[in-house]
Design a protein around this motif. Structure first.
Motif, PDB file in Angstrom:
ATOM      1  N   ALA A 122      29.304 -53.743 -87.700  1.00 50.50           N
ATOM      2  CA  ALA A 122      29.418 -54.307 -86.351  1.00 50.50           C
ATOM      3  C   ALA A 122      29.236 -53.214 -85.289  1.00 50.50           C
ATOM      4  CB  ALA A 122      30.771 -54.990 -86.187  1.00 50.50           C
ATOM      5  N   VAL A 123      29.857 -52.065 -85.510  1.00 51.79           N
ATOM      6  CA  VAL A 123      29.733 -50.950 -84.559  1.00 51.79           C
ATOM      7  C   VAL A 123      28.293 -50.435 -84.531  1.00 51.79           C
ATOM      8  CG1 VAL A 123      30.468 -48.589 -84.048  1.00 51.79           C
ATOM      9  CG2 VAL A 123      32.157 -50.279 -84.793  1.00 51.79           C
ATOM     10  N   HIS A 124      27.749 -50.222 -85.725  1.00 53.24           N
ATOM     11  CA  HIS A 124      26.358 -49.766 -85.862  1.00 53.24           C
ATOM     12  C   HIS A 124      25.401 -50.731 -85.169  1.00 53.24           C
ATOM     13  CE1 HIS A 124      22.572 -48.791 -88.003  1.00 53.24           C
ATOM     14  NE2 HIS A 124      22.497 -50.092 -88.246  1.00 53.24           N
ATOM     15  N   GLY A 125      25.570 -52.025 -85.468  1.00 53.68           N
ATOM     16  CA  GLY A 125      24.673 -53.031 -84.924  1.00 53.68           C
ATOM     17  C   GLY A 125      24.810 -53.209 -83.427  1.00 53.68           C
ATOM     18  N   ALA A 126      26.033 -53.144 -82.924  1.00 55.19           N
ATOM     19  CA  ALA A 126      26.260 -53.338 -81.487  1.00 55.19           C
ATOM     20  C   ALA A 126      25.524 -52.266 -80.678  1.00 55.19           C
ATOM     21  CB  ALA A 126      27.760 -53.298 -81.188  1.00 55.19           C
ATOM     22  N   TYR A 127      25.559 -51.039 -81.182  1.00 55.53           N
ATOM     23  CA  TYR A 127      24.884 -49.948 -80.463  1.00 55.53           C
ATOM     24  C   TYR A 127      23.382 -50.203 -80.352  1.00 55.53           C
ATOM     25  CZ  TYR A 127      22.896 -45.380 -79.444  1.00 55.53           C
ATOM     26  OH  TYR A 127      22.161 -44.351 -78.888  1.00 55.53           O
ATOM     27  N   PHE A 128      22.753 -50.524 -81.496  1.00 55.94           N
ATOM     28  CA  PHE A 128      21.312 -50.712 -81.482  1.00 55.94           C
ATOM     29  C   PHE A 128      20.903 -52.042 -80.852  1.00 55.94           C
ATOM     30  CE2 PHE A 128      21.719 -47.572 -84.993  1.00 55.94           C
ATOM     31  CZ  PHE A 128      21.004 -46.549 -84.374  1.00 55.94           C
ATOM     32  N   LEU A 129      21.812 -53.008 -80.874  1.00 54.54           N
ATOM     33  CA  LEU A 129      21.538 -54.276 -80.205  1.00 54.54           C
ATOM     34  C   LEU A 129      21.425 -54.062 -78.696  1.00 54.54           C
ATOM     35  CD1 LEU A 129      21.221 -57.310 -80.839  1.00 54.54           C
ATOM     36  CD2 LEU A 129      23.670 -57.561 -80.404  1.00 54.54           C
ATOM     37  N   ILE A 130      22.228 -53.135 -78.187  1.00 56.98           N
ATOM     38  CA  ILE A 130      22.215 -52.830 -76.752  1.00 56.98           C
ATOM     39  C   ILE A 130      21.060 -51.898 -76.388  1.00 56.98           C
ATOM     40  CG2 ILE A 130      23.485 -51.672 -74.890  1.00 56.98           C
ATOM     41  CD1 ILE A 130      26.071 -52.589 -76.301  1.00 56.98           C
ATOM     42  N   THR A 131      20.839 -50.900 -77.221  1.00 55.65           N
ATOM     43  CA  THR A 131      19.855 -49.873 -76.866  1.00 55.65           C
ATOM     44  C   THR A 131      18.427 -50.205 -77.290  1.00 55.65           C
ATOM     45  OG1 THR A 131      20.305 -48.661 -78.922  1.00 55.65           O
ATOM     46  CG2 THR A 131      21.602 -48.060 -76.967  1.00 55.65           C
ATOM     47  N   LYS A 132      18.268 -50.958 -78.385  1.00 55.47           N
ATOM     48  CA  LYS A 132      16.925 -51.222 -78.911  1.00 55.47           C
ATOM     49  C   LYS A 132      16.769 -52.681 -79.317  1.00 55.47           C
ATOM     50  CE  LYS A 132      15.333 -46.995 -78.687  1.00 55.47           C
ATOM     51  NZ  LYS A 132      14.153 -46.642 -77.873  1.00 55.47           N
ATOM     52  N   PHE A 133      17.133 -53.584 -78.420  1.00 53.65           N
ATOM     53  CA  PHE A 133      17.137 -55.008 -78.763  1.00 53.65           C
ATOM     54  C   PHE A 133      15.762 -55.511 -79.201  1.00 53.65           C
ATOM     55  CE2 PHE A 133      16.692 -59.513 -77.559  1.00 53.65           C
ATOM     56  CZ  PHE A 133      17.649 -60.048 -78.404  1.00 53.65           C
ATOM     57  N   GLN A 134      14.696 -55.026 -78.572  1.00 49.58           N
ATOM     58  CA  GLN A 134      13.359 -55.535 -78.873  1.00 49.58           C
ATOM     59  C   GLN A 134      12.723 -54.905 -80.116  1.00 49.58           C
ATOM     60  OE1 GLN A 134      11.872 -58.124 -77.537  1.00 49.58           O
ATOM     61  NE2 GLN A 134      13.695 -58.429 -76.277  1.00 49.58           N
ATOM     62  N   ASP A 135      13.388 -53.927 -80.712  1.00 43.74           N
ATOM     63  CA  ASP A 135      12.866 -53.337 -81.948  1.00 43.74           C
ATOM     64  C   ASP A 135      12.955 -54.385 -83.060  1.00 43.74           C
ATOM     65  OD1 ASP A 135      12.807 -51.852 -84.512  1.00 43.74           O
ATOM     66  OD2 ASP A 135      12.750 -50.102 -83.208  1.00 43.74           O
ATOM     67  N   HIS A 136      11.863 -54.557 -83.818  1.00 44.81           N
ATOM     68  CA  HIS A 136      11.862 -55.601 -84.845  1.00 44.81           C
ATOM     69  C   HIS A 136      12.934 -55.374 -85.910  1.00 44.81           C
ATOM     70  CE1 HIS A 136       9.316 -52.459 -86.616  1.00 44.81           C
ATOM     71  NE2 HIS A 136       9.569 -52.997 -87.797  1.00 44.81           N
ATOM     72  N   LYS A 137      13.309 -54.110 -86.147  1.00 50.67           N
ATOM     73  CA  LYS A 137      14.342 -53.812 -87.139  1.00 50.67           C
ATOM     74  C   LYS A 137      15.711 -54.386 -86.739  1.00 50.67           C
ATOM     75  CE  LYS A 137      13.099 -51.265 -90.744  1.00 50.67           C
ATOM     76  NZ  LYS A 137      13.477 -51.629 -92.126  1.00 50.67           N
ATOM     77  N   THR A 138      15.906 -54.579 -85.458  1.00 51.66           N
ATOM     78  CA  THR A 138      17.174 -55.126 -84.987  1.00 51.66           C
ATOM     79  C   THR A 138      17.418 -56.515 -85.577  1.00 51.66           C
ATOM     80  OG1 THR A 138      17.034 -53.907 -82.906  1.00 51.66           O
ATOM     81  CG2 THR A 138      18.493 -55.811 -82.935  1.00 51.66           C
ATOM     82  N   PHE A 139      16.357 -57.276 -85.768  1.00 50.10           N
ATOM     83  CA  PHE A 139      16.509 -58.655 -86.226  1.00 50.10           C
ATOM     84  C   PHE A 139      16.803 -58.738 -87.722  1.00 50.10           C
ATOM     85  CE2 PHE A 139      14.004 -58.699 -82.358  1.00 50.10           C
ATOM     86  CZ  PHE A 139      14.772 -59.548 -81.582  1.00 50.10           C
ATOM     87  N   SER A 140      16.274 -57.804 -88.499  1.00 54.10           N
ATOM     88  CA  SER A 140      16.655 -57.763 -89.919  1.00 54.10           C
ATOM     89  C   SER A 140      18.107 -57.306 -90.038  1.00 54.10           C
ATOM     90  CB  SER A 140      15.729 -56.831 -90.708  1.00 54.10           C
ATOM     91  OG  SER A 140      15.797 -55.498 -90.222  1.00 54.10           O
ATOM     92  N   GLY A 141      18.541 -56.452 -89.106  1.00 51.68           N
ATOM     93  CA  GLY A 141      19.941 -56.026 -89.084  1.00 51.68           C
ATOM     94  C   GLY A 141      20.865 -57.185 -88.747  1.00 51.68           C
ATOM     95  N   LEU A 142      20.463 -58.016 -87.798  1.00 46.38           N
ATOM     96  CA  LEU A 142      21.257 -59.193 -87.439  1.00 46.38           C
ATOM     97  C   LEU A 142      21.328 -60.175 -88.613  1.00 46.38           C
ATOM     98  CD1 LEU A 142      20.030 -59.848 -83.787  1.00 46.38           C
ATOM     99  CD2 LEU A 142      22.334 -59.131 -84.487  1.00 46.38           C
ATOM    100  N   ALA A 143      20.244 -60.277 -89.371  1.00 44.59           N
ATOM    101  CA  ALA A 143      20.239 -61.149 -90.542  1.00 44.59           C
ATOM    102  C   ALA A 143      21.253 -60.654 -91.571  1.00 44.59           C
ATOM    103  CB  ALA A 143      18.838 -61.185 -91.158  1.00 44.59           C
ATOM    104  N   ALA A 144      21.277 -59.339 -91.790  1.00 44.91           N
ATOM    105  CA  ALA A 144      22.240 -58.754 -92.726  1.00 44.91           C
ATOM    106  C   ALA A 144      23.673 -58.963 -92.238  1.00 44.91           C
ATOM    107  CB  ALA A 144      21.954 -57.266 -92.906  1.00 44.91           C
ATOM    108  N   PHE A 145      23.865 -58.837 -90.925  1.00 45.40           N
ATOM    109  CA  PHE A 145      25.205 -59.012 -90.364  1.00 45.40           C
ATOM    110  C   PHE A 145      25.670 -60.456 -90.504  1.00 45.40           C
ATOM    111  CE2 PHE A 145      28.109 -59.895 -86.801  1.00 45.40           C
ATOM    112  CZ  PHE A 145      29.115 -58.991 -87.113  1.00 45.40           C
ATOM    113  N   SER A 146      24.753 -61.405 -90.344  1.00 46.82           N
ATOM    114  CA  SER A 146      25.104 -62.816 -90.492  1.00 46.82           C
ATOM    115  C   SER A 146      25.689 -63.092 -91.871  1.00 46.82           C
ATOM    116  CB  SER A 146      23.862 -63.683 -90.260  1.00 46.82           C
ATOM    117  OG  SER A 146      24.120 -65.038 -90.539  1.00 46.82           O
ATOM    118  N   ILE A 147      25.080 -62.497 -92.887  1.00 48.70           N
ATOM    119  CA  ILE A 147      25.536 -62.734 -94.260  1.00 48.70           C
ATOM    120  C   ILE A 147      26.839 -61.999 -94.546  1.00 48.70           C
ATOM    121  CG2 ILE A 147      24.978 -62.413 -96.695  1.00 48.70           C
ATOM    122  CD1 ILE A 147      22.089 -62.945 -96.022  1.00 48.70           C
TER     123      ILE A 147
END
Length: 222
Positions: A122-147
């Motif tokens: 959650a901490v890792h993802g929150a940082y990159f969600l704020i700083t690099k939201f449009q990076d395509h890797k962010t969305f695979s990270g969100l998928a992993a977080f969902s699970i």
């Protein structure tokens, strides 16, 4: 009525997996639009994408990005360590003393490791969600977080909700988390998976060396 209530326990898992699948699809879409190449990174090195702490066109990056990237890496191995309890759950009366002791240790740490994994992600993802939201890797990270969020939810309610499917769903989600991690972190996830399998192999070898003669008593719980 009871059957319907028991089936409802699958609903959160279905929602989580559906959300993860949609995010993975969007990840590939964003990757194709941005010209990126979806796939796996080399373990422990290579050029990192910017949102993972790297600099454009170069290695590493340092600074906050590198710190939060490291937190994400640690979370992957904590998750793998938590999953290792699977190898010991029916081995608490193993003829091997080492297996018994390790089993008790993993039993006591399983939930703690799971929550630590969720928090670090959650901490890792929150940082990159704020700083690099449009990076395509962010969305695979969100998928992993969902699970992992669903895994944690089921883990929390396993001993509170009397339903035979709770543990099954918990384990299935744990297995589904692996391919999403492979997509998101690549080589790091491969190392974590191989390490987890190695632990299972070691348990098997230790039991064989101990001359296993009796089966562990079934019914051990998380």
């Amino acid at each position: 009525m009871k059957t319907k209530m028991k089936k409802k326990v699958w609903i959160p898992a279905i929602i989580a997996v559906t959300v993860a699948a949609l995010l993975v699809i969007y990840y590939y879409y964003m990757s194709s639009v941005s010209g990126g190449k979806p796939g796996m990174r080399p373990p422990g090195g290579g050029n990192l994408p910017e949102h993972m702490g790297g600099r454009p066109g170069g290695k590493g990056g340092g600074g906050n990005g590198e710190i939060f990237n490291t937190l994400g890496t640690i979370s992957v191995f904590l998750g793998a360590a938590s999953f290792c309890w699977f190898w010991f759950k029916k081995k608490l009366r193993s003829p091997s003393m080492l297996v018994r002791k390790a089993g008790k240790l993993f039993h006591s740490l399983h939930k703690l490791l799971g929550w630590a994994t969720l928090i670090l992600i959650a901490v890792h993802g929150a940082y990159f969600l704020i700083t690099k939201f449009q990076d395509h890797k962010t969305f695979s990270g969100l998928a992993a977080f969902s699970i992992i969020l669903a895994i944690s939810g089921y883990g929390f309610y396993i001993n509170k909700v009397r339903n035979k499917w709770m543990r099954t769903i918990h384990r299935i989600l744990g297995l589904l988390w692996v391919p999403v991690l492979l997509l998101h972190v690549g080589g790091t996830a491969i190392i974590a998976v191989v390490s987890t399998l190695a632990v299972g192999g070691l348990v098997w070898a230790l039991e064989g060396m101990a001359g296993r003669t009796t089966k562990p008593v079934p019914g051990d719980t998380l």
